[in-house]
Motif scaffolding. Structure first.
Motif, short mmCIF file in Angstrom:
data_model
loop_
_atom_site.label_atom_id
_atom_site.label_comp_id
_atom_site.label_asym_id
_atom_site.label_seq_id
_atom_site.Cartn_x
_atom_site.Cartn_y
_atom_site.Cartn_z
N TYR A 42 -0.92 5.17 -47.17
CA TYR A 42 -0.56 6.46 -46.55
C TYR A 42 0.94 6.58 -46.23
CZ TYR A 42 -5.61 6.12 -45.65
OH TYR A 42 -6.97 5.93 -45.76
N ASP A 43 1.74 5.56 -46.58
CA ASP A 43 3.17 5.64 -46.28
C ASP A 43 3.92 6.35 -47.41
OD1 ASP A 43 3.03 4.45 -43.82
OD2 ASP A 43 3.50 2.44 -44.54
N PHE A 44 5.12 6.84 -47.08
CA PHE A 44 5.92 7.60 -48.04
C PHE A 44 7.30 6.98 -48.23
CE2 PHE A 44 3.10 10.61 -45.84
CZ PHE A 44 2.41 11.14 -46.92
N SER A 45 7.80 7.05 -49.44
CA SER A 45 9.16 6.60 -49.73
C SER A 45 9.73 7.50 -50.82
CB SER A 45 9.16 5.15 -50.21
OG SER A 45 10.41 4.84 -50.76
N PHE A 46 10.84 8.15 -50.52
CA PHE A 46 11.45 9.04 -51.52
C PHE A 46 12.86 8.59 -51.93
CE2 PHE A 46 8.26 11.72 -49.40
CZ PHE A 46 7.51 12.08 -50.51
N SER A 47 13.28 7.39 -51.46
CA SER A 47 14.63 6.94 -51.81
C SER A 47 14.73 6.58 -53.29
CB SER A 47 15.06 5.77 -50.94
OG SER A 47 14.31 4.62 -51.23
#
Length: 365
Positions: free
Chosen positions: A213-218
């Motif tokens: 459920y975690d997000f990373s957009f880097s």
């Protein structure tokens, strides 16, 4: 209607001075003074500029909201304010103003959580929130998946941003494409004329070993920037509309996929989407498609209620009053990293006693 709590809400966590007035689940006024234009030349929000703008805008915006709602300040049942999270200096302006008004009026003060307010605002559009509700909050500074079983006391973090939030990624890619600031609305506009399948940009944190459920957009942000740089280095024209559409699709694909998965895993059949990026047209369409396929009811407030506003703070404040939650103490402080598990900052139940001596005279005329 008259027995529903009438609450004024103040929101100053970033660059919008928002003042809302709510009676129960009914929105009476939503006044906003934005300093976004003052930050545009810096390409992002400057905390000191935001704080000064809040100071200048506060009293006129409150007066405008009272006039718009057609109510008198002395009719209020409480004053709610964003106590955190947000920019410390900006939050302090709102908290100080809320204390002054509440004290002068002899009314209870409620310091509430910015993220919980983003969830609660949906009550102004679609009525009482089902319990439990899964909430996907997507804004400039955060992307969060939250499970709310009681909006006034029990909001649990399921997943959060590890690095760049979705909104930050929109701003940065808009900057690389020379489209201006803020990036969300302008990329949405260009993406409508582009092909979302033109370029296969990566989907962050979607592997079998990644946090569900975690997000990373880097990584996505870097991949898009490099793709654009390579085109320019080769002397080729950058297909701005296709880049915007493909980048946007990568973001909303991950957001909606994880949100629907969380609902299924937790056995929750209502998904609410809020925060500034919830105004994105493609996010709304894809979320609707995927929720319908999964048998989940989707609730998304109208775009104006998704961005930061005082109405959302008033909505949560009204719910606090309706459920007899403890008011905050006069020593309430702004907390720039207030955890979402603290939906509000309750007092010890004794510091409001002396206010009613003041309210006999009613300092606010």
């Amino acid at each position: 209607m008259a027995d529903e709590p009438l609450v004024l809400g103040i929101e100053t966590s970033c660059d919008e001075t928002g003042v809302g007035i709510v009676r129960g689940h009914t929105l009476l006024a939503d006044a906003i003074a934005s300093s976004v234009d003052e930050h545009a030349r810096f390409g992002g929000v400057v905390p000191e500029v935001a704080s000064r703008a809040h100071l200048e805008a506060m009293v006129p915006t409150i007066d405008r909201a009272l006039k718009e709602a057609g109510v008198s300040a002395k009719d209020l049942d409480g004053v709610a304010v964003t106590a955190g999270p947000g920019l410390a200096g900006a939050l302090l302006v709102g908290v100080s103003a809320a204390k002054a008004y509440a004290y002068a009026l002899g009314k209870p003060l409620y310091g509430v959580n910015h993220l919980a307010s983003h969830i609660c605002v949906d009550q102004l559009e679609h009525g009482a929130l089902p319990e439990p509700t899964m909430a996907l909050l997507v804004s400039g500074g955060h992307s969060s998946l939250l499970l709310s079983t009681d909006i006034t006391s029990d909001v649990r973090p399921m997943g959060a941003t590890i690095d760049d939030a979705a909104g930050e990624a929109f701003d940065k890619i808009a900057r690389v494409l020379n489209l201006g600031f803020p990036g969300g609305p302008v990329i949405d506009r260009y993406a409508k004329e582009g092909d979302p399948k033109a370029i296969a940009f990566p989907r962050g944190l979607t592997g079998p070993r990644d946090a569900a459920y975690d997000f990373s957009f880097s990584g996505l942000k870097t991949a898009v920037a490099r793709w654009i740089e390579a085109k320019r280095a080769a002397g080729e024209e950058v297909p701005v509309r296709d880049v915007a559409a493909s980048f946007q699709e990568a973001v909303v694909d991950v957001l909606t996929r994880k949100a629907v998965r969380a609902c299924k895993d937790q056995g929750v059949d209502h998904l609410m989407i809020g925060g500034g990026v919830a105004a994105n047209s493609r996010l709304r369409v894809l979320a609707q498609e995927r929720c319908e396929a999964a048998g989940i009811r989707l609730r998304v407030p109208r775009p104006k209620l998704c961005t930061d506003n005082g109405a959302m703070v008033a909505a949560l404040g009204a719910e606090m009053v309706a459920r007899n939650r403890a008011a905050s103490d006069w020593d309430l402080s702004a907390d720039s990293s207030l955890p979402v598990t603290e939906t509000h900052v309750p007092g010890h139940g004794h510091s409001h006693d002396h206010v009613h001596e003041v309210s006999k005279e009613n300092l606010y005329s």
